[in-house]
Design a protein around this motif. Structure first.
Motif, PDB file in Angstrom:
ATOM      1  N   LYS A  21      -1.252  -8.564  -0.715  1.00  0.00           N
ATOM      2  CA  LYS A  21      -0.594  -7.443  -1.379  1.00  0.00           C
ATOM      3  C   LYS A  21      -0.875  -6.152  -0.614  1.00  0.00           C
ATOM      4  N   LYS A  22       0.042  -5.210  -0.733  1.00  0.00           N
ATOM      5  CA  LYS A  22      -0.082  -3.943  -0.013  1.00  0.00           C
ATOM      6  C   LYS A  22      -0.983  -2.989  -0.803  1.00  0.00           C
ATOM      7  N   GLY A  24      -0.154   1.363   6.984  1.00  0.00           N
ATOM      8  CA  GLY A  24      -0.371   0.987   5.584  1.00  0.00           C
ATOM      9  C   GLY A  24      -1.463  -0.055   5.458  1.00  0.00           C
ATOM     10  N   TYR A  25      -1.488  -0.747   4.318  1.00  0.00           N
ATOM     11  CA  TYR A  25      -2.518  -1.744   4.048  1.00  0.00           C
ATOM     12  C   TYR A  25      -1.884  -3.081   3.672  1.00  0.00           C
ATOM     13  N   GLN A  26      -2.635  -4.163   3.918  1.00  0.00           N
ATOM     14  CA  GLN A  26      -2.260  -5.476   3.408  1.00  0.00           C
ATOM     15  C   GLN A  26      -3.526  -6.323   3.307  1.00  0.00           C
TER      16      GLN A  26
END
Length: 264
Positions: A53-54, A45-47
């Motif tokens: 924030k994701k 995923g992302y952060q």
């Protein structure tokens, strides 16, 4: 064993060879110890490195909103000649910009693929050169702010590259050059405002030795967006790249803000 966290550029320790560390919130990996071992990298995923924030990463580990609002990624970062803190003029946040811009900066020559000119804060020596995969580097001038470093770099760009050919760097396709001799040629090319900072007798030549077992002949770049699951044997680390036995290379810095799990 599985390690999980948000990618940020590998931390380094100057030595022979250079030591590399992949640091997560609650753990870290000494990447040198993983040479000749199989690694499995999975995209989770992302952060955003700024707001946490994701959100999908836009550039340099930042989401879209942070990239266009944070002072840490203003245009003067990539183009030091645009610095204005020495004039008391803000770009996005004058206090932040004064802190970063109004400190000693180095203009240097580095040998990574060919001779290139660049700028870095003095506190980032030799980290900056390690991150670029430079085998040698030498400072040209030390100036008191980022603007003076920027105009010096601009003057020298007509004579030297200002970007690294990352493919040649990773293949170790580097033509030997005497950087001390190159520095001696530069006196008349440096802007008048910077002449007082040019010292011919100060020639601190740095040499970098990278932990690479085998340099690849052909290179394929790993993108986590296209290949979210990858397994390969680590055979080298140079710049901010992991080099695998099959010629795959992974630019850790290029995927800052991506959440990954790594099985070793």
């Amino acid at each position: 064993m599985t390690y999980q966290g948000v990618l940020s550029k590998m931390q380094t320790e100057f030595g022979n060879p250079i030591q590399y560390y992949l640091v997560f919130e609650n753990s870290f990996l000494n990447m040198n110890q993983l040479l000749n071992k199989e690694l499995e990298i999975n995209f989770e995923g992302y952060q955003c490195l700024n707001c946490n924030k994701k959100k999908k990463i836009f550039r340099q580990g930042f989401c879209y909103d942070c990239f266009y609002s944070s002072p840490a990624v203003g245009d003067w970062i990539m183009k030091p000649e645009l610095s204005t803190a020495h004039l008391g003029i803000a770009d996005r946040d004058l206090e932040y910009e004064q802190k970063v811009q109004l400190q000693p900066h180095i203009v240097y020559l580095a040998l990574s693929s060919e001779v290139k000119v660049g700028v870095t804060r003095k506190t980032q020596m030799p980290t900056r050169w390690i991150d670029q995969g430079a085998t040698q580097a030498i400072s040209i001038v030390e100036v008191p702010n980022r603007y003076l470093a920027g105009i010096t770099e601009v003057a020298l760009k007509n004579h030297y590259a200002d970007k690294t050919n990352w493919r040649k760097m990773l293949q170790n396709d580097v033509i030997p050059v005497d950087l001390i001799a190159e520095k001696l040629k530069l006196e008349n090319l440096i802007p008048a405002e910077v002449q007082e900072f040019y010292h011919l007798d100060k020639n601190d030549l740095y040499e970098m030795h990278f932990p690479v077992l085998n340099y690849p002949k052909k290179i394929a770049s790993l993108s986590l967006d296209k290949t979210p699951h990858f397994t390969g044997k680590l055979t080298g680390i140079k710049g901010q790249y992991l080099i695998f036995e099959d010629g795959t290379v992974f630019n850790v810095r290029g995927f800052e803000g991506y959440v990954v799990s790594i099985n070793v």
